[in-house]
Design a protein around this motif. Structure first.
Motif, PDB file in Angstrom:
ATOM      1  N   CYS A 197     -38.047  27.893 -56.136  1.00  0.00           N
ATOM      2  CA  CYS A 197     -37.293  27.383 -54.993  1.00  0.00           C
ATOM      3  C   CYS A 197     -36.058  26.619 -55.463  1.00  0.00           C
ATOM      4  O   CYS A 197     -34.974  26.757 -54.898  1.00  0.00           O
ATOM      5  CB  CYS A 197     -38.170  26.465 -54.155  1.00  0.00           C
ATOM      6  N   PHE A 198     -36.257  25.823 -56.511  1.00  0.00           N
ATOM      7  CA  PHE A 198     -35.161  24.989 -56.976  1.00  0.00           C
ATOM      8  C   PHE A 198     -34.006  25.854 -57.481  1.00  0.00           C
ATOM      9  O   PHE A 198     -32.841  25.654 -57.101  1.00  0.00           O
ATOM     10  CB  PHE A 198     -35.684  24.074 -58.084  1.00  0.00           C
ATOM     11  N   VAL A 199     -34.339  26.825 -58.313  1.00  0.00           N
ATOM     12  CA  VAL A 199     -33.293  27.703 -58.863  1.00  0.00           C
ATOM     13  C   VAL A 199     -32.600  28.471 -57.736  1.00  0.00           C
ATOM     14  O   VAL A 199     -31.365  28.542 -57.684  1.00  0.00           O
ATOM     15  CB  VAL A 199     -33.900  28.683 -59.888  1.00  0.00           C
ATOM     16  N   SER A 200     -33.401  29.007 -56.803  1.00  0.00           N
ATOM     17  CA  SER A 200     -32.781  29.763 -55.707  1.00  0.00           C
ATOM     18  C   SER A 200     -31.899  28.848 -54.878  1.00  0.00           C
ATOM     19  O   SER A 200     -30.810  29.246 -54.448  1.00  0.00           O
ATOM     20  CB  SER A 200     -33.836  30.377 -54.798  1.00  0.00           C
ATOM     21  N   CYS A 201     -32.358  27.604 -54.657  1.00  0.00           N
ATOM     22  CA  CYS A 201     -31.589  26.690 -53.836  1.00  0.00           C
ATOM     23  C   CYS A 201     -30.227  26.401 -54.480  1.00  0.00           C
ATOM     24  O   CYS A 201     -29.205  26.391 -53.796  1.00  0.00           O
ATOM     25  CB  CYS A 201     -32.375  25.405 -53.645  1.00  0.00           C
ATOM     26  N   LEU A 202     -30.235  26.196 -55.796  1.00  0.00           N
ATOM     27  CA  LEU A 202     -28.958  25.971 -56.484  1.00  0.00           C
ATOM     28  C   LEU A 202     -28.038  27.162 -56.261  1.00  0.00           C
ATOM     29  O   LEU A 202     -26.847  27.012 -55.961  1.00  0.00           O
ATOM     30  CB  LEU A 202     -29.199  25.778 -57.984  1.00  0.00           C
ATOM     31  N   ASN A 203     -28.599  28.365 -56.416  1.00  0.00           N
ATOM     32  CA  ASN A 203     -27.805  29.568 -56.175  1.00  0.00           C
ATOM     33  C   ASN A 203     -27.246  29.584 -54.764  1.00  0.00           C
ATOM     34  O   ASN A 203     -26.069  29.866 -54.553  1.00  0.00           O
ATOM     35  CB  ASN A 203     -28.662  30.810 -56.377  1.00  0.00           C
ATOM     36  N   PHE A 204     -28.107  29.255 -53.790  1.00  0.00           N
ATOM     37  CA  PHE A 204     -27.674  29.316 -52.390  1.00  0.00           C
ATOM     38  C   PHE A 204     -26.561  28.309 -52.122  1.00  0.00           C
ATOM     39  O   PHE A 204     -25.614  28.605 -51.380  1.00  0.00           O
ATOM     40  CB  PHE A 204     -28.857  29.058 -51.456  1.00  0.00           C
ATOM     41  N   LEU A 205     -26.669  27.113 -52.729  1.00  0.00           N
ATOM     42  CA  LEU A 205     -25.606  26.116 -52.543  1.00  0.00           C
ATOM     43  C   LEU A 205     -24.276  26.658 -53.046  1.00  0.00           C
ATOM     44  O   LEU A 205     -23.235  26.529 -52.387  1.00  0.00           O
ATOM     45  CB  LEU A 205     -25.958  24.829 -53.280  1.00  0.00           C
ATOM     46  N   PHE A 206     -24.343  27.279 -54.211  1.00  0.00           N
ATOM     47  CA  PHE A 206     -23.131  27.888 -54.760  1.00  0.00           C
ATOM     48  C   PHE A 206     -22.570  28.932 -53.799  1.00  0.00           C
ATOM     49  O   PHE A 206     -21.364  28.982 -53.537  1.00  0.00           O
ATOM     50  CB  PHE A 206     -23.456  28.512 -56.115  1.00  0.00           C
ATOM     51  N   PHE A 207     -23.470  29.753 -53.239  1.00  0.00           N
ATOM     52  CA  PHE A 207     -23.004  30.793 -52.307  1.00  0.00           C
ATOM     53  C   PHE A 207     -22.411  30.178 -51.054  1.00  0.00           C
ATOM     54  O   PHE A 207     -21.439  30.694 -50.508  1.00  0.00           O
ATOM     55  CB  PHE A 207     -24.156  31.736 -51.933  1.00  0.00           C
ATOM     56  N   LEU A 208     -22.988  29.067 -50.601  1.00  0.00           N
ATOM     57  CA  LEU A 208     -22.454  28.416 -49.400  1.00  0.00           C
ATOM     58  C   LEU A 208     -21.004  28.002 -49.631  1.00  0.00           C
ATOM     59  O   LEU A 208     -20.119  28.261 -48.804  1.00  0.00           O
ATOM     60  CB  LEU A 208     -23.308  27.201 -49.044  1.00  0.00           C
ATOM     61  N   VAL A 209     -20.774  27.388 -50.813  1.00  0.00           N
ATOM     62  CA  VAL A 209     -19.408  26.979 -51.145  1.00  0.00           C
ATOM     63  C   VAL A 209     -18.501  28.205 -51.202  1.00  0.00           C
ATOM     64  O   VAL A 209     -17.417  28.233 -50.611  1.00  0.00           O
ATOM     65  CB  VAL A 209     -19.402  26.237 -52.496  1.00  0.00           C
ATOM     66  N   TYR A 210     -18.990  29.229 -51.870  1.00  0.00           N
ATOM     67  CA  TYR A 210     -18.184  30.445 -52.054  1.00  0.00           C
ATOM     68  C   TYR A 210     -17.788  31.062 -50.712  1.00  0.00           C
ATOM     69  O   TYR A 210     -16.615  31.360 -50.468  1.00  0.00           O
ATOM     70  CB  TYR A 210     -18.973  31.438 -52.904  1.00  0.00           C
ATOM     71  N   PHE A 211     -18.778  31.228 -49.827  1.00  0.00           N
ATOM     72  CA  PHE A 211     -18.465  31.882 -48.550  1.00  0.00           C
ATOM     73  C   PHE A 211     -17.542  31.018 -47.710  1.00  0.00           C
ATOM     74  O   PHE A 211     -16.661  31.531 -47.020  1.00  0.00           O
ATOM     75  CB  PHE A 211     -19.757  32.214 -47.797  1.00  0.00           C
ATOM     76  N   ASN A 212     -17.728  29.686 -47.789  1.00  0.00           N
ATOM     77  CA  ASN A 212     -16.822  28.837 -47.030  1.00  0.00           C
ATOM     78  C   ASN A 212     -15.393  28.928 -47.554  1.00  0.00           C
ATOM     79  O   ASN A 212     -14.442  28.913 -46.770  1.00  0.00           O
ATOM     80  CB  ASN A 212     -17.324  27.397 -47.054  1.00  0.00           C
ATOM     81  N   ILE A 213     -15.260  29.020 -48.871  1.00  0.00           N
ATOM     82  CA  ILE A 213     -13.912  29.177 -49.448  1.00  0.00           C
ATOM     83  C   ILE A 213     -13.269  30.447 -48.912  1.00  0.00           C
ATOM     84  O   ILE A 213     -12.117  30.449 -48.477  1.00  0.00           O
ATOM     85  CB  ILE A 213     -13.996  29.225 -50.984  1.00  0.00           C
ATOM     86  N   ILE A 214     -14.034  31.536 -48.908  1.00  0.00           N
ATOM     87  CA  ILE A 214     -13.472  32.809 -48.420  1.00  0.00           C
ATOM     88  C   ILE A 214     -13.008  32.648 -46.979  1.00  0.00           C
ATOM     89  O   ILE A 214     -11.905  33.057 -46.614  1.00  0.00           O
ATOM     90  CB  ILE A 214     -14.518  33.933 -48.499  1.00  0.00           C
ATOM     91  N   ILE A 215     -13.851  32.011 -46.163  1.00  0.00           N
ATOM     92  CA  ILE A 215     -13.512  31.904 -44.740  1.00  0.00           C
ATOM     93  C   ILE A 215     -12.267  31.056 -44.552  1.00  0.00           C
ATOM     94  O   ILE A 215     -11.332  31.428 -43.837  1.00  0.00           O
ATOM     95  CB  ILE A 215     -14.700  31.295 -43.972  1.00  0.00           C
ATOM     96  N   ILE A 216     -12.227  29.917 -45.236  1.00  0.00           N
ATOM     97  CA  ILE A 216     -11.136  28.975 -44.977  1.00  0.00           C
ATOM     98  C   ILE A 216      -9.811  29.494 -45.521  1.00  0.00           C
ATOM     99  O   ILE A 216      -8.774  29.327 -44.903  1.00  0.00           O
ATOM    100  CB  ILE A 216     -11.507  27.607 -45.565  1.00  0.00           C
ATOM    101  N   TRP A 217      -9.858  30.182 -46.653  1.00  0.00           N
ATOM    102  CA  TRP A 217      -8.603  30.684 -47.229  1.00  0.00           C
ATOM    103  C   TRP A 217      -8.258  32.083 -46.723  1.00  0.00           C
ATOM    104  O   TRP A 217      -7.385  32.718 -47.251  1.00  0.00           O
ATOM    105  CB  TRP A 217      -8.691  30.683 -48.759  1.00  0.00           C
ATOM    106  N   ASP A 218      -8.973  32.533 -45.726  1.00  0.00           N
ATOM    107  CA  ASP A 218      -8.819  33.929 -45.314  1.00  0.00           C
ATOM    108  C   ASP A 218      -7.438  34.239 -44.790  1.00  0.00           C
ATOM    109  O   ASP A 218      -6.759  35.134 -45.286  1.00  0.00           O
ATOM    110  CB  ASP A 218      -9.879  34.266 -44.255  1.00  0.00           C
ATOM    111  N   SER A 219      -6.948  33.484 -43.782  1.00  0.00           N
ATOM    112  CA  SER A 219      -5.669  33.871 -43.164  1.00  0.00           C
ATOM    113  C   SER A 219      -4.509  33.490 -44.061  1.00  0.00           C
ATOM    114  O   SER A 219      -3.471  34.131 -44.064  1.00  0.00           O
ATOM    115  CB  SER A 219      -5.533  33.213 -41.802  1.00  0.00           C
ATOM    116  N   LYS A 220      -4.714  32.442 -44.878  1.00  0.00           N
ATOM    117  CA  LYS A 220      -3.667  32.102 -45.836  1.00  0.00           C
ATOM    118  C   LYS A 220      -3.416  33.280 -46.754  1.00  0.00           C
ATOM    119  O   LYS A 220      -2.304  33.541 -47.168  1.00  0.00           O
ATOM    120  CB  LYS A 220      -4.104  30.892 -46.668  1.00  0.00           C
ATOM    121  N   ASN A 221      -4.488  33.977 -47.024  1.00  0.00           N
ATOM    122  CA  ASN A 221      -4.403  35.189 -47.826  1.00  0.00           C
ATOM    123  C   ASN A 221      -3.329  36.103 -47.263  1.00  0.00           C
ATOM    124  O   ASN A 221      -2.426  36.545 -47.963  1.00  0.00           O
ATOM    125  CB  ASN A 221      -5.783  35.865 -47.795  1.00  0.00           C
ATOM    126  N   GLY A 222      -3.433  36.358 -45.963  1.00  0.00           N
ATOM    127  CA  GLY A 222      -2.449  37.218 -45.318  1.00  0.00           C
ATOM    128  C   GLY A 222      -1.032  36.675 -45.470  1.00  0.00           C
ATOM    129  O   GLY A 222      -0.109  37.401 -45.827  1.00  0.00           O
TER     130      GLY A 222
END
Lengths: 526, 507
Positions: free
Chosen positions: B475-500
């Protein structure tokens, strides 16, 4: 990372296909297994715990050792791995023993030995013409051939559900065919000789090997018109081949000759006491013959031409018993089937001698031998159809005509294997896998030969589509009708007769294409 | 023609894998007195068939709520009732009141597996196929490959066909909802999503992105004209579909309230068993469950969840686009999974579904996430004796992804959708070019950890003092992974239109 990339990269489609099917085989581990599972467990026990001298005498279990010695040695080798899994399975008196470790060991031994089959398929893919290769990977004959062989429905269900070791045996056969294609005749002959001592059912195709090696390897030259040049006979090559066959046979049968047990071994290998048809009728000529006999007897009864008191009582429900009593037509003896088989094989052998067409001609002859003996043999198993289907895959990706015959043969042949799996949990598996293989083979071959005339005429299409309703009737409708108790054999009868029509038709068409095929000079030019 | 035969082949492969997995054991097989989820579903059939609808959610002498009481919304109950009618036709013993408790037989297993199979075949699989066919700007071959990878996702197969649940129904409805709203069939989409929520309340994880996306659409059309009309229509659809599903329970106020109490069992605690979310992982160091009073726990988890999904939701309202919608679905579901109250380990499937939808956009990260999500359920799968099918399906999924998407060959900022993020970082840190390499190393580390932990949990016995050591580590290892993914997906969302915008600048 890069190494991982190249390992699984998009270029390496062959390993992806092989790995994929291996994983599927692993998923099939918990499925139903037939008595053949116990047969092989018993052989493991026999070879492990008894001296060689008793291998072919041991009869505690009803499943006595009836494969040639190499297979016994194969079981012997396996048993030395098996003891690390579960010692109890190696006890001869432990009948019907099946712990989960035994199951895993036996299933994995099949999956593992299939590696030879995968290698053989890889070699076969090198031998076929890639002339028509399209741009798309999935339209390349090599790709299609490897799917047709690796994902073969029949092999999957017979080996990995029903339980047998056909995978590596067919691997040996395909490997020897590939070696003949690669002009490495000696190796090819060696592999085939070894194969014969693993499982003697391959004797059916031995005539093709014998004649081909004699005609195309021992005679080194042809006259300009293609007939044999008698003075080009090479004694060295004959002796070489003879030596190989002799040495392999000596290795296999020698110990039993020394023990003076050869007659016993042979009596185990060729049990002629069994009936004309296997427990379930293989879809061959005799199935049609038996069905005709039944129809005639029914008509005879209706028209009062036959005396009902003279008809054996069991005959109307005898679809499931081994001894079939003919009522109207003459009974069939083993000798009659042998003669029929020989007559059916002869023309193809003549063709191979008088119109040699290189390895492709040999392959055709081999398939015809397998099919003819399937059609007319004594006590044929329905599984024996794989002996024709697998080599036929090689031909199917090269010529549209062959593809059409292949598809009819494969679809009906595979469908005829359905009664092997009669348990409810396996019903969806067999239907799904069959659909998977059939849809893939038909659509991919259609795309491969899309520039030529359509693969099927309306009659063939109609026949193949008829398999669907047949399956629905046999497995979904029939069990709920009142006939289920009265005539339990009807689904099997229908299946085997329906499939027999298709297989006979495919056999006939293949024979016609071989006999009317292009003469030698034409093929030389190609 | 060609496309359809390939699609059929893909579906058949998916179905074959599903059925072969279903031959394995299920949760709680032969483990009285409580058995597992399999018995829960059978028990629900028994309850719904034998009791009047008013007693379904109430404790009574015939309906002991402590023994797998019905705690899913009405649609699940109706589905159970439907299955019960079929069961009655085949063998009435399967659903006999009281006496059928803990009923197990090969035939019954076959029946239960078939119900999952049929539900999956009718709802989830068509949605996946349609979704893949509707994908824009990729070749036919890629569409088919995409469908195969989604259908082979091991987590869903193992939980539905191994452990035994009907997730494919709720996820399938949600997917129909995604399809609907992405292609401007907003009413049908929201109807499908309401069905999903009414099948399983956990679908609420997806509700905020749906809400924000539809609201954003209305705002875009202008709240005074078309947008308002759409809003009213949507509201009517949602209310109508809810009323339809809940109709039998609206007769009395107490009925509806009781159902709601059953659906949201607040008193069951912050988390159950071993879940790969933040609370369970924190409890290794700090026993929050015991220290803080329950209502504080609820408030804290609510605040964390709300804060973590706020940026993505605001962004989606302001710039509604199908692409942003999909990514917001991922990040919201992930926030809920990580921070919310009373999370099950199986809820990770709700995150996996939207990740499957972005598989063709960020193949590498999605594959990684889907592997981790399956890994996070490892203790559960081992308890159900599903080691072999888990290993095989994970390998199959990995091979399929690695074959069809060159995930290891192309590793650039662009492929990872991080281009605009790195550009904006580089304004302050000019040498910030090592992001792809870091991610690669993270992937390798994560995979190594997962493999090692799997090997340990399978082969070693945990020390006597810490019997849960390995599952907590998982659980601990997966949770660390999931936290990383949360940050990653939020970065994609927030920088999305700036991309354009950046692309325009470069042009």
């Amino acid at each position: 990372m890069a190494a991982l990339g190249t390992l699984t990269g998009s270029g390496n489609w062959f390993s992806a296909l092989a790995l994929g099917v291996t994983l599927l085989k692993c998923l099939l581990i918990p499925t139903y297994h037939s008595t053949d599972f116990e047969v092989h467990r018993n052989w493991l026990a026999i070879t492990h715990s008894l001296p060689i001298s008793q291998w072919y005498y041991e009869a505690t279990s009803e499943w006595t050792l009836d494969y040639p010695p190499f297979f016994a040695w194969f079981e012997y080798v396996l048993s030395h791995v098996a003891k690390y899994f579960d010692q109890a399975m190696l006890n001869v008196h432990n009948l019907n023993y099946c712990s989960s470790r035994t199951l895993f060991f036996q299933r994995f031994s099949v999956i593992f030995t299939d590696a030879l089959f995968v290698y053989a398929v890889y070699e076969c893919c090198k031998c076929i013409n890639g002339k028509k290769a399209g741009k798309e990977l999935t339209e390349k004959p090599k790709f299609i051939l490897s799917v047709l062989l690796l994902w073969n429905f029949g092999l999957l269900i017979v080996d990995h559900i029903h339980f047998q070791y056909n995978g590596f045996l067919f691997g040996l056969m395909l490997l020897s065919i590939a070696r003949l294609f690669q002009k490495r005749h000696v190796e090819g002959a060696f592999f085939f000789a070894v194969l014969l001592h693993f499982k003697h059912i391959y004797l059916y195709v031995a005539p093709a090997y014998g004649i081909y090696l004699l005609r195309s390897y021992c005679f080194t030259a042809n006259k300009p018109d293609g007939s044999v040049r008698w003075n080009s006979f090479s004694f060295v090559r004959v002796i070489l081949l003879g030596l190989i066959v002799f040495l392999v046979s000596a290795l296999s049968l020698g110990p039993f000759l020394a023990l003076n047990q050869l007659p016993q071994v042979f009596s185990r290998l060729f049990p002629f006491k069994r009936g004309l048809c296997h427990a379930y009728w293989a879809p061959n000529f005799w199935a049609l013959y038996n069905a005709l006999d039944k129809v005639l007897s029914v008509i005879g009864l209706e028209l009062k031409l036959l005396d009902p008191n003279k008809i054996p009582k069991a005959s109307m429900t005898s679809g499931l018993v081994q001894q079939f009593q003919h009522i109207v037509l003459p009974s069939v003896t083993p000798l009659a089937t042998l003669i029929c088989t020989l007559i059916a094989i002869l023309p193809s052998i003549f063709c191979l001698w008088f119109k040699p067409q290189g390895p492709r001609g040999f392959l055709r002859c081999l398939i015809l031998c397998a099919l003819s003996s399937f059609m007319f043999g004594w006590h044929v198993h329905e599984k024996a159809i794989l002996l024709a289907i697998l080599p036929m895959s090689l031909l199917s990706v090269e010529k549209a005509g062959d593809a059409s015959i292949f598809l009819i043969l494969t679809t009906t042949g595979h469908y005829s294997l359905f009664p092997l799996l009669f348990t409810a949990p396996e019903l969806p598996i067999k239907i799904l896998l069959m659909l998977l293989f059939t849809i893939y083979s038909i659509s991919s071959l259609k795309i491969l030969f899309r520039k030529e005339k359509p693969l099927f005429n309306w009659m063939e299409t109609f026949y193949l589509l008829g398999l669907g309703p047949l399956e629905v009737c046999c497995e979904f409708v029939f069990p709920f009708t009142s006939w289920k108790l009265k005539y339990p054999f009807i689904p099997l009868l229908l299946t085997s007769v329906y499939c027999a029509v298709g297989i006979t038709y495919a056999w006939f068409r293949l024979y016609v294409s071989v006999l009317t095929g292009p003469p030698v000079s034409k093929t030389k030019k190609q | 023609m060609e496309q359809w035969s390939w699609m059929t082949v893909v579906v058949l492969i998916g179905l074959t894998v599903r059925w072969t997995v279903s031959l394995n054991s299920y949760s709680g097989a032969g483990k009285p007195p409580m058995f597992g989820d399999y018995e829960a579903q059978r028990h629900w059939q028994e309850i719904t068939f034998n009791l009047p609808i008013k007693q379904w959610y109430f404790n009574s002498s015939d309906n002991n709520l402590l023994y797998w009481g019905l705690d899913y919304p009405p649609l699940t109950a109706y589905h159970s009732l439907l299955c019960a009618y079929v069961a009655k036709l085949i063998n009435p013993d399967w659903i006999a009141l009281h006496t059928s408790r803990g009923y197990e037989s090969q035939a019954h297993k076959l029946f239960m597996r078939t119900t999952v199979f049929i539900a999956d075949l009718l709802i989830y699989i068509p949605a996946v196929i349609l979704y893949c066919c509707c994908l824009k700007a990729i070749s036919t071959k890629k569409k088919i490959a995409n469908a195969l990878c989604i259908l082979l996702y091991p987590g869903l197969i193992l939980i539905d066909y191994g452990h035994f649940q009907y997730n494919s129904v709720s996820l399938g409805f949600a997917l129909w909802g995604v399809l609907g709203v992405s292609y401007d069939w907003d009413l049908l989409g929201s109807l499908a999503f309401c069905l999903a929520i009414n099948y399983k309340q956990m679908e609420l994880y997806h509700s905020l992105p749906f809400f924000c996306f539809l609201l954003g659409k209305c705002l875009k059309k202008g709240l005074k004209g078309k947008g308002f009309r759409l809003l009213v229509k949507l509201a009517c659809t949602v209310v109508a579909s809810f009323i339809l599903c809940w109709l039998p329970f609206f007769t009395e106020r107490e009925q509806a309230l009781q159902v709601l109490r059953r659906l949201f069992p607040v008193d069951r605690g912050l988390f159950e068993d071993k879940v790969a979310n933040i609370w369970c992982s924190l409890s290794v160091f700090l026993k929050i469950k015991d220290i803080l009073p329950r209502h504080t726990q609820i408030i804290i988890s609510f605040c964390f969840t709300f804060l973590s999904l706020l940026p993505a939701c605001i962004k989606l309202i302001l710039h509604p686009s199908p692409r942003g919608f999909r990514f917001t679905l991922v990040s919201c579901a992930l926030s809920f999974f990580l921070f919310s109250f009373q999370v099950h380990e199986k809820s990770v499937l709700l995150v996996s579904l939207p990740v499957c939808l972005v598989l063709n956009e960020i193949p590498f990260m999605s594959t990684w996430f889907l592997l981790v999500s399956t890994f996070s359920m490892l203790p559960l799968l081992l308890k159900d004796e599903l080691l072999m099918p888990s290993f095989v399906t994970v390998m199959a999924f990995f091979i399929a992804c690695a074959t069809f998407f060159p995930i290891f060959e192309k590793m650039s900022e662009e492929e990872l959708q991080l281009k605009s993020f790195s550009i904006s970082i580089r304004k302050y840190l000019p040498r910030f070019t090592f992001l792809p390499r870091i991610i690669q190393h993270l992937f390798l580390t994560s995979v190594i950890f997962m493999v090692l932990l799997t090997l340990m949990i399978v082969t070693l016995d945990p020390p006597q003092k810490l019997p849960d050591l390995f599952s907590v580590l998982v659980c601990f290892v997966s949770c660390l992974n999931f936290l990383f993914f949360l940050v990653y997906f939020n970065i994609i969302i927030i920088w999305d239109s700036k991309n354009g915008r950046n692309r325009k600048k470069i042009n």
